[in-house]
Write an enzyme that holds these catalytic residues in place. Structure first.
Site, PDB file in Angstrom:
ATOM      1  N   HIS A   1       1.872 -10.193   3.086  1.00  0.00           N
ATOM      2  CA  HIS A   1       3.132  -9.746   3.661  1.00  0.00           C
ATOM      3  C   HIS A   1       3.530 -10.870   4.544  1.00  0.00           C
ATOM      4  O   HIS A   1       3.451 -10.993   5.827  1.00  0.00           O
ATOM      5  CB  HIS A   1       2.805  -8.781   4.487  1.00  0.00           C
TER       6      HIS A   1
ATOM      7  N   HIS B   1       1.393   2.259   4.093  1.00  0.00           N
ATOM      8  CA  HIS B   1       0.903   1.039   3.720  1.00  0.00           C
ATOM      9  C   HIS B   1       0.210   0.712   2.525  1.00  0.00           C
ATOM     10  O   HIS B   1      -0.368   1.366   1.994  1.00  0.00           O
ATOM     11  CB  HIS B   1      -0.146   0.387   5.025  1.00  0.00           C
TER      12      HIS B   1
ATOM     13  N   GLU C   1      -2.072  -0.851   1.508  1.00  0.00           N
ATOM     14  CA  GLU C   1      -3.538  -0.702   1.511  1.00  0.00           C
ATOM     15  C   GLU C   1      -4.156   0.603   1.345  1.00  0.00           C
ATOM     16  O   GLU C   1      -4.991   1.071   0.874  1.00  0.00           O
ATOM     17  CB  GLU C   1      -4.306  -1.726   2.546  1.00  0.00           C
TER      18      GLU C   1
ATOM     19  N   THR D   1      -8.034  -2.098   6.709  1.00  0.00           N
ATOM     20  CA  THR D   1      -8.643  -3.561   7.341  1.00  0.00           C
ATOM     21  C   THR D   1      -8.020  -4.406   8.460  1.00  0.00           C
ATOM     22  O   THR D   1      -8.567  -5.243   9.034  1.00  0.00           O
ATOM     23  CB  THR D   1      -8.856  -4.512   6.256  1.00  0.00           C
TER      24      THR D   1
ATOM     25  N   CYS E   1     -11.249  -6.049   9.083  1.00  0.00           N
ATOM     26  CA  CYS E   1     -11.879  -7.263   8.644  1.00  0.00           C
ATOM     27  C   CYS E   1     -11.985  -8.316   9.699  1.00  0.00           C
ATOM     28  O   CYS E   1     -11.488  -8.278  10.899  1.00  0.00           O
ATOM     29  CB  CYS E   1     -10.938  -8.077   7.642  1.00  0.00           C
TER      30      CYS E   1
ATOM     31  N   SER F   1       3.993  -6.834   8.189  1.00  0.00           N
ATOM     32  CA  SER F   1       2.597  -7.356   8.226  1.00  0.00           C
ATOM     33  C   SER F   1       1.988  -6.428   9.222  1.00  0.00           C
ATOM     34  O   SER F   1       1.952  -6.561  10.537  1.00  0.00           O
ATOM     35  CB  SER F   1       2.417  -8.997   8.371  1.00  0.00           C
TER      36      SER F   1
ATOM     37  N   ASN G   1      -1.335  -6.640  10.507  1.00  0.00           N
ATOM     38  CA  ASN G   1      -2.085  -7.413  11.476  1.00  0.00           C
ATOM     39  C   ASN G   1      -1.110  -8.289  12.457  1.00  0.00           C
ATOM     40  O   ASN G   1      -1.901  -8.380  13.680  1.00  0.00           O
ATOM     41  CB  ASN G   1      -3.076  -8.034  10.720  1.00  0.00           C
TER      42      ASN G   1
END
Length: 335
Positions: free
Chosen positions: A52, A135, A137, A175, A205, A233, A235
């Site tokens: 992303h 999302h 994931e 994650t 993660c 994104s 994160n």
């Protein structure tokens, strides 16, 4: 007559967070597309954004990658790379039905969550997946065991959960979440489900945790925190939230240096700077140069941990690279 007191001079500084930028999973995914282009030639199709980040995607497009939303957009028999965020088993089946050479660039840490989901589903657990609805994931992980997985999108969702057996329920997570918010969600869940089990190891993660930790350390010292990263994104978005929670007066998410509004810096003496896990460091250095032009010439790197993790390229790509190096014909489709 006494001279008027001189105004104190505040040095303008940048606290440059480390670790920042590319994690091992992103580095592996980007390398996968680059090596596939060298090996098979353009075009190489990529399902969804490989990571992303706008800059990464446009750079790979310039090299011959074509980004699509679904396998059905990929011509029969072509090469397709699956993104670092992971895909559901159905996506693999679709690729096989279209005779695509599928290269799976799913981050190994996401694959670990997929394996956990399959294992707990096989034991007939209810699985509470903490993550953000929609999302990629989350979609991929949910597809591993759709009959067993319920999404918990933040602490407030915890009160809406129902399970078949309160003694046979486990939580897993996306994650790239905020560590603190995830733990808050888990605490809310455990109030209702005291026997709730945790995953064997952290699902969030190492890179996400490390980038949040350094921002927590410097946040209170910053007038402004700039996070380089794209809005899709997860994160990167979380890093802005963590900065504010840690005491930064303001936090902003930017893709490029030119997006910085000088008004953000007008009263600032300390700017914190970091980047999400899918951001190449060249974009951060462009921000450093941009800030230096505005008087922020004192750059102090703040390091909390050194990252040494690396991941090997996907096995199907390594096999073909080895065959090509040996002068053997590369298979037209994935086996």
């Amino acid at each position: 007559m006494n001279e008027p007191d001189a105004k104190p001079v505040h040095r303008k500084r940048v606290l440059l967070a480390n670790p920042r930028g590319y994690c091992a999973g992103v580095d592996r995914a980007v390398q996968t597309v680059e090596e596939a282009l060298k090996l098979y030639g353009a075009p190489v199709y990529v399902r969804k954004q490989i990571v992303h980040n706008k800059h990464v995607v446009s750079t790979l497009e310039a090299k011959g990658a074509i980004f699509v939303e679904e396998n059905e957009e990929v011509p029969h028999g072509s090469t397709v790379v699956f993104s670092a965020h992971g895909v559901a088993p159905e996506v693999h089946r679709q690729a096989k039905a279209r005779s695509l050479k599928a290269i799976d660039a799913t981050c190994p840490l996401v694959t670990k969550v997929h394996q956990e989901a399959r294992r707990y589903a096989a034991q007939d657990y209810d699985i509470l997946l903490i993550g953000h609805e929609g999302h990629e994931e989350v979609v991929g992980t949910s597809g591993e065991a759709p009959a067993h997985i319920q999404l918990v999108d933040g602490p407030d969702d915890a009160d809406k959960i129902t399970v078949r057996d309160p003694e046979k329920v486990v939580w897993l997570s996306q994650t790239t979440l905020s560590v603190d918010e995830t733990m808050e969600t888990v605490a809310r869940l455990k109030r209702r489900l005291p026997m709730l089990q945790s995953p064997p190891t952290d699902d969030i993660c190492y890179a996400t945790q490390n980038r949040q930790q350094v921002i927590k350390q410097i946040g209170a010292d910053c007038d402004v925190v700039l996070v380089v990263g794209s809005r899709n994104s997860s994160n990167s978005v979380r890093l802005v939230e963590v900065a504010i929670d840690a005491g930064a007066r303001a936090g902003y998410l930017i893709d490029f240096a030119h997006e910085i509004d000088d008004a953000w810096l007008s009263d600032a003496t300390t700017v914190g700077l970091t980047s999400g896990a899918s951001v190449p460091d060249e974009l951060v250095h462009q921000v450093v140069d941009h800030l230096a032009e505005r008087g922020f010439t004192d750059v102090e790197q703040v390091t909390t941990v050194e990252e040494t993790i690396t991941f090997s390229l996907p096995s199907e790509l390594r096999r073909d690279m080895k065959a090509a190096a040996a002068g053997t014909d590369v298979p037209a489709t994935a086996s």
